[in-house]
Scaffold this motif. Structure first.
Motif, short mmCIF file in Angstrom:
data_model
loop_
_atom_site.label_atom_id
_atom_site.label_comp_id
_atom_site.label_asym_id
_atom_site.label_seq_id
_atom_site.Cartn_x
_atom_site.Cartn_y
_atom_site.Cartn_z
N ARG A 141 -1.58 22.28 -27.81
CA ARG A 141 -1.45 20.86 -27.93
C ARG A 141 -0.46 20.55 -29.09
N ASN A 142 0.61 19.71 -29.22
CA ASN A 142 1.39 19.29 -30.10
C ASN A 142 2.06 20.37 -30.70
N ASN A 143 2.49 21.31 -30.02
CA ASN A 143 3.00 22.53 -30.54
C ASN A 143 4.29 23.03 -29.62
N ASP A 144 5.35 21.99 -29.60
CA ASP A 144 6.65 22.24 -28.78
C ASP A 144 7.42 23.43 -29.40
N ARG A 145 7.23 23.65 -30.58
CA ARG A 145 7.84 25.07 -31.03
C ARG A 145 7.49 26.11 -30.33
N LEU A 146 6.25 26.49 -29.84
CA LEU A 146 5.44 27.41 -29.11
C LEU A 146 6.28 27.33 -27.90
N ILE A 147 6.56 26.46 -27.33
CA ILE A 147 7.12 26.24 -25.90
C ILE A 147 8.63 26.76 -25.83
N PHE A 148 9.21 26.11 -27.14
CA PHE A 148 10.55 26.67 -27.09
C PHE A 148 10.87 28.02 -27.43
N SER A 149 9.92 28.56 -27.95
CA SER A 149 10.00 30.09 -28.08
C SER A 149 9.74 31.01 -27.17
N ILE A 150 8.53 30.39 -26.22
CA ILE A 150 8.42 31.45 -25.04
C ILE A 150 9.60 31.03 -24.06
N LEU B 249 0.02 18.61 -21.55
CA LEU B 249 -0.13 19.54 -22.78
C LEU B 249 1.33 19.47 -23.21
N SER B 250 2.28 19.49 -22.32
CA SER B 250 3.67 19.31 -23.05
C SER B 250 4.44 19.00 -21.79
N GLY B 251 5.82 18.47 -22.13
CA GLY B 251 6.75 17.92 -21.36
C GLY B 251 7.19 16.20 -21.55
N PRO B 252 8.06 15.99 -20.77
CA PRO B 252 8.55 14.38 -21.19
C PRO B 252 7.63 13.58 -21.05
N ARG B 253 7.98 12.35 -21.66
CA ARG B 253 6.94 11.10 -21.77
C ARG B 253 7.07 10.46 -20.32
N SER B 254 7.97 10.79 -19.43
CA SER B 254 7.92 10.08 -18.28
C SER B 254 6.76 10.65 -17.19
N PRO B 255 6.33 9.84 -16.14
CA PRO B 255 5.33 10.35 -15.36
C PRO B 255 5.63 11.60 -14.55
N VAL B 256 4.28 12.37 -14.39
CA VAL B 256 4.72 13.59 -13.83
C VAL B 256 5.16 13.33 -12.27
#
Length: 461
Positions: free
Chosen positions: A73-82, A115-122
């Motif tokens: 949660r609120n950890n976009d840096r981890l997503i980018f690392s993965i 948990l992570s992703g753009p602000r637009s609807p899924v």
């Protein structure tokens, strides 16, 4: 009122060929574009599906290590690392397509919270991959947007560049098609234009016109037929002029004699005696015979002579015709010898055939010296009867034999019209023979004169 614009065959042919070329080009362009777009989207879809699968597996490992989703949660840096590690090391031999992620994606937990992703609807129609732990529990999902929604500028620019390039190719191909069509139409219409110009000259009376034969196809055959037609018209025009000149020449002499005789009687130079009337009558007979022969010849040339064909015996007709000439032949001390079979069945008009035989016997009577002989023989050639009318001297120069059947042709200018006839008898004979499917020719006779050979079909009763 404005007149409608009339297009010639050239513009019509150009438009027809060019329209066909453009239709083919547009259909090919549409097909190529459709194939490219579907293939491009499919390429992106497969790459994203593979990436989503790898990402879901990596997130499942992270979830087992942390026990929940708090680490994400609120950890976009981890997503980018993965994501970076997946791009640099796909692992397990999985080869990813180049250029990274093509579409947007969302990571949601078991309660369907993002948990992570753009602000637009899924997007509900997006590609979904389960995040499954080692014990088989689904703890979340990775959802990617449809591949049709290109998000990266490089992908959009690539697609737009392909569109521009495709239309440039279409435009260039259209120009090349127009040039090729113009050259093709010009080449195809060149022989037609020559034929049109030649027809105009021919219609204007220039029968010496000929067109160039540039090919062996239908147009070439048409050009050859045109040249043959022009040659026939030129020959017919030459014959017509010669015919008119011959007619005027033939009519001028008896008319001049009649006029001279009548003027002499009118001036009192010559008295109106039975001898004078007989002289006038002889010239009238010559004119009547000439007019009758001209009438018969014109009818036979036009095919207007009435032919009432039936089964006939040529021997009987020849014997009747020869019998009618018996006294005249004896008066000139000519011997008429007949060598005929018992019968000669054929099919034809007895009146016209009688006219044919009479003209040939008359010709021998006129042109055979007194004390000579005329021999008429007939034999069967299988499919035809051959009749030979041979007479004694004088003969005919071989150079003149082929012209004996021409109108007004005489072998000797010294022969006058009273003895030489109108010069149309043999021409009429030729037409009658050909109308019966036969032929007629002239050659030297073994008696020293002329031999006329006549062939008529053999038709058994």
């Amino acid at each position: 009122m404005k007149r409608a614009l009339k297009l010639g065959i050239g513009p019509k042919l150009f438009m027809a060929i060019f329209s066909t070329c453009m239709l083919v080009i547009i259909i090919m362009h549409w097909g190529v574009r459709l194939s490219f777009e579907h293939g491009f989207v499919d390429y992106i879809r497969k790459g994203n599906e593979q990436r989503l699968t790898l990402l879901s597996d990596a997130l499942a490992d992270q979830y087992e290590q942390h026990g929940n989703w708090d680490f994400l949660r609120n950890n976009d840096r981890l997503i980018f690392s993965i994501l970076r590690s997946l791009e640099q090391n796909p692992g397990s031999g999985n080869l990813l397509p180049p250029h990274g992620w093509r579409t947007q994606f969302w990571i949601i937990d078991q309660q369907y919270k993002v948990l992570s992703g753009p602000r637009s609807p899924v997007p509900p129609e997006g590609t979904r991959r389960n995040i499954t732990t080692s014990n088989g529990k689904v703890v979340g999902w990775v959802i990617g947007s449809p591949a049709e929604r290109l998000t990266r500028s490089t992908d959009i620019n690539f697609d737009q560049q392909q569109r521009r390039t495709s239309w440039i190719i279409v435009g260039f191909t259209a120009l090349m098609a127009a040039l090729a069509t113009w050259l093709m139409a010009r080449g195809l219409l060149a022989p037609v234009k020559r034929l049109v110009d030649g027809t105009h000259h021919l219609a204007a009376g220039d029968f010496a016109t000929r067109v160039e034969v540039g090919s062996s196809d239908e147009l070439g055959q048409l050009a050859r037929d045109f040249n043959q037609l022009a040659s026939s018209l030129e020959k017919n025009e030459s014959n017509r002029r010669a015919f008119m000149a011959d007619i005027s020449h033939e009519l001028r002499t008896p008319l001049a004699i009649l006029r001279g005789e009548l003027e002499a009687m009118q001036d009192g130079v010559r008295k109106l005696t039975p001898e004078a009337i007989s002289s006038l009558q002889s010239e009238v007979v010559v004119l009547t015979k000439l007019v009758d022969d001209l009438h018969q010849l014109s009818l036979s040339d036009a095919g207007a002579l009435a032919y009432r064909k039936q089964a006939v015996d040529l021997v009987h007709l020849l014997e009747v015709a020869a019998g009618s000439f018996g006294e005249r032949y004896r008066s000139r001390q000519l011997t008429l010898q007949l060598t005929l079979p018992a019968e000669a069945p054929s099919f034809g008009d007895p009146d016209r055939l009688m006219q044919l035989f009479t003209n040939l016997l008359e010709n021998s009577l006129r042109y055979t010296d007194a004390g000579g002989q005329v021999r008429l023989t007939m034999k069967n050639l299988g499919d035809s009867w051959q009749l030979c009318f041979a007479d004694s001297a004088p003969g005919v120069d071989p150079a003149h034999q082929a012209r004996l059947f021409e109108r007004f042709f005489r072998t000797e200018s010294s022969r006058n019209r009273a003895s030489g006839g109108s010069g149309l008898g043999l021409a009429i004979c030729k037409n009658i023979a050909e109308a019966h499917g036969g032929s007629i020719s002239a050659d030297l006779s073994d008696l020293g004169g002329l031999q006329i050979t006549l062939n008529l079909p053999y038709v058994p009763h």
